[in-house]
Design an enzyme around this catalytic site. Sequence first.
Site, PDB file in Angstrom:
ATOM      1  N   LYS A  72      23.739 -30.449 -38.548  1.00 45.98           N
ATOM      2  CA  LYS A  72      22.387 -30.574 -39.050  1.00 45.98           C
ATOM      3  C   LYS A  72      22.531 -31.856 -39.944  1.00 45.98           C
ATOM      4  CE  LYS A  72      21.600 -25.750 -38.534  1.00 45.98           C
ATOM      5  NZ  LYS A  72      21.382 -24.467 -39.077  1.00 45.98           N
ATOM      6  N   GLN A  79      22.198 -21.489 -44.854  1.00 46.30           N
ATOM      7  CA  GLN A  79      22.539 -21.070 -43.540  1.00 46.30           C
ATOM      8  C   GLN A  79      23.380 -19.801 -43.369  1.00 46.30           C
ATOM      9  OE1 GLN A  79      23.062 -23.397 -40.930  1.00 46.30           O
ATOM     10  NE2 GLN A  79      24.309 -21.685 -39.665  1.00 46.30           N
ATOM     11  N   ASP A  95      13.187 -23.013 -41.490  1.00 47.87           N
ATOM     12  CA  ASP A  95      13.851 -22.105 -40.686  1.00 47.87           C
ATOM     13  C   ASP A  95      12.796 -20.935 -40.061  1.00 47.87           C
ATOM     14  OD1 ASP A  95      16.450 -22.049 -39.686  1.00 47.87           O
ATOM     15  OD2 ASP A  95      17.102 -21.615 -41.827  1.00 47.87           O
TER      16      ASP A  95
HETATM   17  N1  GUN Z   1      22.691 -18.882 -38.334  1.00 46.61           N
HETATM   18  C1  GUN Z   1      22.656 -18.830 -37.259  1.00 46.61           C
HETATM   19  N2  GUN Z   1      21.464 -19.639 -36.629  1.00 46.61           N
HETATM   20  C2  GUN Z   1      20.954 -19.949 -37.956  1.00 46.61           C
HETATM   21  C3  GUN Z   1      19.423 -20.755 -38.060  1.00 46.61           C
HETATM   22  O1  GUN Z   1      18.936 -21.220 -36.920  1.00 46.61           O
HETATM   23  N3  GUN Z   1      19.463 -20.991 -39.282  1.00 46.61           N
HETATM   24  C4  GUN Z   1      20.057 -20.633 -40.290  1.00 46.61           C
HETATM   25  N4  GUN Z   1      19.775 -21.047 -41.584  1.00 46.61           N
HETATM   26  N5  GUN Z   1      21.139 -19.943 -40.189  1.00 46.61           N
HETATM   27  C5  GUN Z   1      21.617 -19.603 -38.765  1.00 46.61           C
END
Ligand code: GUN
Length: 282
Positions: free
Chosen positions: A52, A96, A119
């Site tokens: 990311k 995350q 998100d």
């Molecule tokens: N963990 C697995 N997929 C995601 C996601 O799309 N966003 C976040 N913040 N954590 C995750």
Amino acid sequence: MQLIDGKSLANKIQTDIATKVSKLKDEKNITPGLAVLLIGDDPASQAYVKMKAKACKEVGFYSIVHEMPTTITQDEIISTIEMMNANPRIDGILVQLPLPSHIDTDKIIEIIEPKKDVDGFHPYNVGRLVAGLDSFVACTPLGVMKMFEEYNIDLKGKDVCVVGASNIVGKPMASLLLNANATVTITHIHTKDLAFHTKKADIVIVGTGVPKLIKKDMIKEGAIVVDIGIIKLPDGTITGDVDFPAVSPLCSYITPVPGGVGPMTIAMLLSNTLKSAQKREI
Ligand code: GUN
């Protein structure tokens, strides 16, 4: 059978975002900013956050990663989020997941300012999505919808089976499909006869994290299969939730793993962050 190439679509979207970022900088002196909170030492989470941050750099975003140890308290996480909520350079905040077990994930998500919730996990945005209103939408299901759009796959009246009912994938996926006038079945770990539902579907979308859950005899001829799973097996190979070699010959379209939905998730995170920056009040 045609492959849905998420990697090249994600690249195309990323290039378009980079152009829009340049324009935003030139015209309004705004650089989109993303803050990522990485808590604990889960190797998969570390790898995702790295990807990311790299993508943010590539499109010209300002990005910061707050790394915190597993021993961090909930109050310390909350203070960091409140700081990011108040920081005018930050347009998007991402925590995350999963979080360590002593942390109340729902509480943490609710602290994020909904306008910075790139998100799309905050109940405010989830509610707006269900109501069919403009909102931040979770990146993975949003990426799947972009793939359908790119490949001119019409959803109206289609029987779609979503396998997995998580807040991150299955539930927002089902809402998006319903908003697009599909007939949606959501199946999950307690579903009595999974194959009964998947076999009837024109489109099967799977996000469970169970390697090769979907077998050949569970899919009808000509179906479209979207595999959201990405699992590293003990021998180091990467697989999805679909038994790809057996299932793919039956499909009209199928997403590969890797190179399918995964890159689209990151592209949508960039897209949501740009959208937030474009609405920045200065
Ligand atoms: N963990 C697995 N997929 C995601 C996601 O799309 N966003 C976040 N913040 N954590 C995750």
